[in-house]
Motif scaffolding. Structure first.
Motif, PDB file in Angstrom:
ATOM      1  N   LEU A 258       0.837  -1.200   0.000  1.00 27.65           N
ATOM      2  CA  LEU A 258       0.000   0.000   0.000  1.00 27.65           C
ATOM      3  C   LEU A 258       0.873   1.252   0.000  1.00 27.65           C
ATOM      4  CD1 LEU A 258      -2.784  -0.974   2.591  1.00 27.65           C
ATOM      5  CD2 LEU A 258      -2.680  -1.448   0.137  1.00 27.65           C
ATOM      6  N   ALA A 259       1.905   1.234   0.842  1.00 27.75           N
ATOM      7  CA  ALA A 259       2.820   2.382   0.908  1.00 27.75           C
ATOM      8  C   ALA A 259       3.536   2.576  -0.433  1.00 27.75           C
ATOM      9  CB  ALA A 259       3.832   2.179   2.024  1.00 27.75           C
ATOM     10  N   ALA A 260       3.944   1.469  -1.058  1.00 26.14           N
ATOM     11  CA  ALA A 260       4.658   1.563  -2.329  1.00 26.14           C
ATOM     12  C   ALA A 260       3.770   2.158  -3.419  1.00 26.14           C
ATOM     13  CB  ALA A 260       5.152   0.181  -2.742  1.00 26.14           C
ATOM     14  N   ALA A 261       2.510   1.747  -3.461  1.00 26.36           N
ATOM     15  CA  ALA A 261       1.599   2.264  -4.488  1.00 26.36           C
ATOM     16  C   ALA A 261       1.395   3.769  -4.345  1.00 26.36           C
ATOM     17  CB  ALA A 261       0.261   1.534  -4.407  1.00 26.36           C
ATOM     18  N   VAL A 262       1.329   4.250  -3.098  1.00 26.15           N
ATOM     19  CA  VAL A 262       1.186   5.688  -2.879  1.00 26.15           C
ATOM     20  C   VAL A 262       2.491   6.400  -3.187  1.00 26.15           C
ATOM     21  CG1 VAL A 262       0.717   7.469  -1.149  1.00 26.15           C
ATOM     22  CG2 VAL A 262      -0.637   5.364  -1.171  1.00 26.15           C
ATOM     23  N   GLN A 263       3.597   5.824  -2.742  1.00 30.06           N
ATOM     24  CA  GLN A 263       4.904   6.449  -2.971  1.00 30.06           C
ATOM     25  C   GLN A 263       5.196   6.576  -4.458  1.00 30.06           C
ATOM     26  OE1 GLN A 263       8.025   4.995  -4.107  1.00 30.06           O
ATOM     27  NE2 GLN A 263       9.114   6.918  -3.741  1.00 30.06           N
TER      28      GLN A 263
ATOM     29  N   GLU B 194      -6.015   8.376   0.467  1.00 33.35           N
ATOM     30  CA  GLU B 194      -7.444   8.652   0.561  1.00 33.35           C
ATOM     31  C   GLU B 194      -8.254   7.692  -0.309  1.00 33.35           C
ATOM     32  OE1 GLU B 194      -5.087  10.906  -0.002  1.00 33.35           O
ATOM     33  OE2 GLU B 194      -5.097  11.893   1.971  1.00 33.35           O
ATOM     34  N   ARG B 195      -7.792   7.445  -1.536  1.00 32.99           N
ATOM     35  CA  ARG B 195      -8.526   6.515  -2.412  1.00 32.99           C
ATOM     36  C   ARG B 195      -8.500   5.100  -1.856  1.00 32.99           C
ATOM     37  NH1 ARG B 195      -6.411   9.351  -7.044  1.00 32.99           N
ATOM     38  NH2 ARG B 195      -4.917   7.691  -7.514  1.00 32.99           N
ATOM     39  N   LEU B 196      -7.371   4.696  -1.316  1.00 26.35           N
ATOM     40  CA  LEU B 196      -7.290   3.356  -0.724  1.00 26.35           C
ATOM     41  C   LEU B 196      -8.233   3.238   0.474  1.00 26.35           C
ATOM     42  CD1 LEU B 196      -3.447   2.789  -1.006  1.00 26.35           C
ATOM     43  CD2 LEU B 196      -5.208   1.396  -2.102  1.00 26.35           C
ATOM     44  N   THR B 197      -8.315   4.278   1.276  1.00 29.65           N
ATOM     45  CA  THR B 197      -9.218   4.257   2.424  1.00 29.65           C
ATOM     46  C   THR B 197     -10.668   4.152   1.963  1.00 29.65           C
ATOM     47  OG1 THR B 197      -7.661   5.581   3.724  1.00 29.65           O
ATOM     48  CG2 THR B 197      -9.941   5.512   4.486  1.00 29.65           C
ATOM     49  N   GLU B 198     -11.020   4.866   0.911  1.00 32.89           N
ATOM     50  CA  GLU B 198     -12.381   4.768   0.358  1.00 32.89           C
ATOM     51  C   GLU B 198     -12.677   3.353  -0.124  1.00 32.89           C
ATOM     52  OE1 GLU B 198     -12.465   7.688  -2.688  1.00 32.89           O
ATOM     53  OE2 GLU B 198     -12.474   9.406  -1.299  1.00 32.89           O
ATOM     54  N   TRP B 199     -11.682   2.700  -0.713  1.00 32.74           N
ATOM     55  CA  TRP B 199     -11.882   1.338  -1.206  1.00 32.74           C
ATOM     56  C   TRP B 199     -12.025   0.339  -0.062  1.00 32.74           C
ATOM     57  CZ3 TRP B 199     -13.335  -1.230  -5.345  1.00 32.74           C
ATOM     58  CH2 TRP B 199     -13.398  -0.546  -6.554  1.00 32.74           C
ATOM     59  N   ILE B 200     -11.420   0.608   1.077  1.00 34.70           N
ATOM     60  CA  ILE B 200     -11.631  -0.272   2.234  1.00 34.70           C
ATOM     61  C   ILE B 200     -13.123  -0.318   2.569  1.00 34.70           C
ATOM     62  CG2 ILE B 200     -11.212  -0.526   4.705  1.00 34.70           C
ATOM     63  CD1 ILE B 200      -8.397   0.542   4.243  1.00 34.70           C
ATOM     64  N   ASP B 201     -13.782   0.820   2.479  1.00 29.47           N
ATOM     65  CA  ASP B 201     -15.228   0.860   2.728  1.00 29.47           C
ATOM     66  C   ASP B 201     -15.994   0.082   1.662  1.00 29.47           C
ATOM     67  OD1 ASP B 201     -14.823   2.482   4.955  1.00 29.47           O
ATOM     68  OD2 ASP B 201     -14.987   4.332   3.792  1.00 29.47           O
ATOM     69  N   GLN B 202     -15.599   0.240   0.413  1.00 30.92           N
ATOM     70  CA  GLN B 202     -16.312  -0.442  -0.665  1.00 30.92           C
ATOM     71  C   GLN B 202     -16.131  -1.948  -0.621  1.00 30.92           C
ATOM     72  OE1 GLN B 202     -16.531   1.441  -4.628  1.00 30.92           O
ATOM     73  NE2 GLN B 202     -15.046   2.937  -3.871  1.00 30.92           N
ATOM     74  N   LEU B 203     -15.015  -2.407  -0.075  1.00 28.36           N
ATOM     75  CA  LEU B 203     -14.728  -3.837  -0.008  1.00 28.36           C
ATOM     76  C   LEU B 203     -15.185  -4.473   1.303  1.00 28.36           C
ATOM     77  CD1 LEU B 203     -11.133  -3.812  -1.559  1.00 28.36           C
ATOM     78  CD2 LEU B 203     -13.247  -4.571  -2.669  1.00 28.36           C
ATOM     79  N   HIS B 204     -15.882  -3.727   2.123  1.00 25.59           N
ATOM     80  CA  HIS B 204     -16.358  -4.255   3.411  1.00 25.59           C
ATOM     81  C   HIS B 204     -17.227  -5.502   3.207  1.00 25.59           C
ATOM     82  CE1 HIS B 204     -17.713  -4.162   7.568  1.00 25.59           C
ATOM     83  NE2 HIS B 204     -18.938  -4.411   7.111  1.00 25.59           N
TER      84      HIS B 204
END
Length: 330
Positions: free
Chosen positions: A176-181, A188-198
């Protein structure tokens, strides 16, 4: 009518030629679009039956890659071709997933030899060497990228599902860190996807890590530093500060703190790659050359930072870094 006979006799031949032209054109498009890899079902749909396929294979023009897929090229397959084999073998309701999809979206330094394919039905088909199939009950319309070419998952669900179900926690956070880096996505987009993948395994861990990533952490080691600082009530360090060493070369330090006396304490984190002989010598030379009378440089391993953060914090506090640990940790 005298002219009707010849016209009737030529009509079937004319239709056969037109069909052949359409079939050959459809085949060329498939071969071009799919890097020379074609499913038998696709060939049947454009009018090439299994007998014709077998004839091409017998003539060594084509190669059977799986019971469901053939290649119109011979020899060792490229990475792209192996990906097509996996998706076409699994059928129309399949997409690239995991690090395979992430690589297609540009994620560097996380490549794997195996091709990961997500499917939405039971795995009732044959095993394919070099391809790993995973079933997902999540709606593929949500996961699938609109990027042209081989069907694949979007970057965010691809790496989140891989991090949650196929990787150790630390490695999952690292991707996750590598994709952002690498600026392929944002925290923020990854956090939104955590909600969508609940519901998503390790969702709480990922949310916490993404909070640190949003503040500038670019690796799992940097996240471990942030956790150590929280544990020991230490201020967040300055990361990746440029320094010019005694040879005049520009260097970047991993972490820096300034003590109350004005001295700089530098922490360098050594991962497994730093343990090779040539790299190790270079690292030691680098540390010597950025050390100065008002700057002390110390080193720890990524393993220590992950599993023994208290001990690392104790040593840093002893050097003057502001912080406080419970008496039991000293």
């Amino acid at each position: 009518m005298p002219s009707s006979g010849p016209a009737e006799r030529h009509e079937p031949r004319s239709l056969d030629d037109a069909q052949r032209t359409r079939r050959d054109g459809a085949l060329r498009r498939l071969v071009g679009d799919q890097a020379g890899i074609v499913a038998r079902r696709q060939l049947t749909a454009i009018g090439i039956d299994w007998d014709a396929v077998d004839a091409h294979v017998a003539a060594r023009r084509w190669v059977v890659r799986t019971p469901r897929v053939v290649s119109t090229v011979t020899g060792v397959l490229t990475t792209e071709q192996r990906r097509w084999v996996g998706v076409l073998h699994a059928g129309p309701r399949s997409i690239l997933g995991g690090l395979t999809a992430a690589s297609r979206h540009g994620l560097a330094s996380w490549e794997r030899d195996d091709v990961t394919v997500l499917v939405d039905d039971e795995l009732s088909f044959e095993h394919v060497p070099g391809v790993r199939f995973f079933r997902s009950r999540r709606p593929f319309r949500l996961l699938t990228s609109t990027k042209p070419g081989i069907p694949s998952a979007l970057l965010e669900p691809a790496i989140l599902l891989w991090a949650a179900y196929s990787a150790p926690p630390r490695v999952g956070v690292g991707v996750l860190a590598a994709a952002v880096q690498q600026r392929l996505t944002t925290a923020e987009r990854l956090t939104e996807w955590i909600d969508q993948l609940h519901p998503l395994r390790r969702a709480k861990v990922f949310r916490s890590a993404l909070g640190d990533i949003a503040l500038g952490a670019h690796s799992a080691a940097e996240l471990d530093v942030a956790r150590m600082c929280l544990l020991a009530r230490m201020p967040r360090p300055v990361r990746q500060r440029p320094r010019v060493d005694r040879s005049g070369k520009r260097r970047w330090t991993d972490c820096e703190w300034v003590t109350s006396e004005g001295r700089v304490v530098v922490l360098e984190v050594a991962g497994p790659a730093h343990q090779e002989a040539a790299t190790w010598d270079d690292d030691l030379r680098r540390l010597r050359r950025i050390t100065a009378h008002d700057r002390v440089v110390v080193q720890c391993s990524s393993r220590e930072l992950r599993h023994e953060p208290r001990q690392v914090a104790v040593d840093l506090i002893a050097l003057g870094v502001p912080g406080q640990l419970p008496d039991s940790a000293a």
